[in-house]
Design an enzyme around this catalytic site. Structure first.
Site, PDB file in Angstrom:
ATOM      1  CE1 TYR A  33      42.257  55.891  36.975  1.00 30.18           C
ATOM      2  CE2 TYR A  33      40.331  57.289  36.756  1.00 30.18           C
ATOM      3  CZ  TYR A  33      41.065  56.376  37.483  1.00 30.18           C
ATOM      4  OH  TYR A  33      40.624  55.963  38.710  1.00 30.18           O
ATOM      5  NE  ARG A  52      45.455  62.673  40.284  1.00 30.61           N
ATOM      6  CZ  ARG A  52      44.284  62.561  40.910  1.00 30.61           C
ATOM      7  NH1 ARG A  52      44.259  62.351  42.216  1.00 30.61           N
ATOM      8  NH2 ARG A  52      43.145  62.665  40.255  1.00 30.61           N
ATOM      9  NE  ARG A 100      49.839  39.992  25.711  1.00 34.57           N
ATOM     10  CZ  ARG A 100      50.537  39.126  26.452  1.00 34.57           C
ATOM     11  NH1 ARG A 100      51.462  38.364  25.894  1.00 34.57           N
ATOM     12  NH2 ARG A 100      50.298  39.017  27.752  1.00 34.57           N
ATOM     13  CE  LYS A 148      42.310  59.626  38.803  1.00 36.03           C
ATOM     14  NZ  LYS A 148      41.592  58.750  39.724  1.00 36.03           N
ATOM     15  CD  GLU A 180      43.404  55.162  47.717  1.00 34.59           C
ATOM     16  OE1 GLU A 180      43.158  56.349  47.462  1.00 34.59           O
ATOM     17  OE2 GLU A 180      44.289  54.513  47.128  1.00 34.59           O
ATOM     18  CG  LEU A 204      45.024  58.924  43.304  1.00 32.60           C
ATOM     19  CD1 LEU A 204      46.028  58.471  42.247  1.00 32.60           C
ATOM     20  CD2 LEU A 204      43.661  59.105  42.685  1.00 32.60           C
TER      21      LEU A 204
END
Ligand code: PDD
Length: 284
Positions: A33, A52, A100, A148, A180, A204
């Site tokens: 995301y 990114r 799955r 991310k 972070e 990140l």
């Protein structure tokens, strides 16, 4: 007014937007995301976020269903359709729906979803005047924090630990060193030196971080990219965080102890001002 969201090529009212129960984002957190802020109806550092995003997709061998130009167009259309002056655009791409199986499916069709959130007055956020309180918690996330992904359960738990302790956020700590914040990069200031953890797989690679460090160096501030300890943070003159949604935000207390004077610091305030000024000018 119902929001218009974007799902797999269509602009739809939010209550009509649907994703499969077999989507691997839902079943495996197999998705990435981006969050891009909007100021004055324009996108902040869109190019940085697009770059990114591509890196996150590449790291997971996931296909990108849109070009950068198409992505910009979708962002702009949602900002326009939802009348967003100040807020953000959330974007998620998953590997798509498949029966799955832990192994990646062959030639899946990626799922792409974007929506907006209106957040009036982010530039005047009261926390920028009072500063945030953080607690330190152990960093129990996975080892590829540079990608991310949407596996945000531990950061979510961290935020709840912070709330339970009467704080605003948690700074995560590994081997005695701060990595972070739950959804932001962490910094301390000692004298004229800004210290923040170096880039690697442990954090990140913040888009706001890159811009703020560039502006700090241009303003002749000294920047050290290295790990710092909790003790160093508590003995610092100032501390702050950066993210697309908070910009530059002062941190004034850690684990109940004031940092510096216990009020937002001069360096932090200056960086916030420079960041907002410069990024508004460059917004698209
Ligand atoms: N979070 N570190 C983590 C763990 C983050 O989740 C984020 C962003 C950042 C800052 O990155 P950037 O400057 O590119 O926003 C650092 C977003 C805002 C979120 O999850 O909402």
């Amino acid at each position: 007014m119902t929001r218009t969201v974007y799902v797999n090529g269509e602009y739809l009212p939010e209550d009509q937007a649907k994703v499969s129960v077999f989507d691997r984002g839902f079943l495996f957190a197999d998705g990435v995301y981006e969050v891009t802020s909007v100021l004055g109806g324009k996108l902040i550092d869109f190019a940085g976020h697009a770059k990114r995003l591509q890196r996150s997709l590449d790291e997971l061998q996931m296909a990108n269903p849109v070009t950068e130009d198409e992505l910009l167009e979708i962002h702009r259309e949602l900002v326009r359709a939802n009348g967003i002056e100040e807020g953000l655009v959330y974007l998620q791409i998953t590997r798509g729906a498949a029966d799955r199986d832990f192994a990646y499916p062959k030639d899946p069709v990626p799922t792409i979803v974007l929506f907006t959130q209106s957040k009036p007055g982010p530039a005047e956020n009261p926390l920028a005047r009072t500063g945030m309180k953080v607690i330190s918690i152990e960093d129990q996330r996975w080892g590829r924090r540079d990608i991310k992904t949407v596996q945000l359960l531990y950061p979510s738990m961290g935020k709840m630990m912070a709330k339970a302790a009467g704080a605003d956020d948690a700074w995560m700590v590994e081997d005695g060193h701060v990595t972070e914040g739950t959804s932001n990069n962490a910094y301390i200031v000692k004298g004229n030196t800004i210290v923040t953890r170096h880039l690697g797989t442990e954090i990140l690679h913040g888009i706001t971080r890159a811009a703020v460090l560039r502006f700090a160096r241009e303003a002749q501030m000294v920047v050290e990219e290295r790990p710092f300890t909790v003790a160093e943070a508590k003995a610092a003159d100032e501390a702050f965080i950066t993210s697309a949604s908070a910009f530059v935000m002062p941190v004034v207390e850690m684990d109940g102890q004031p940092i510096g004077s216990g009020a937002p610091g001069r360096v932090t305030a200056r960086l916030r001002e420079i960041y907002l000024d410069e990024m508004r000018k460059a917004a698209v």
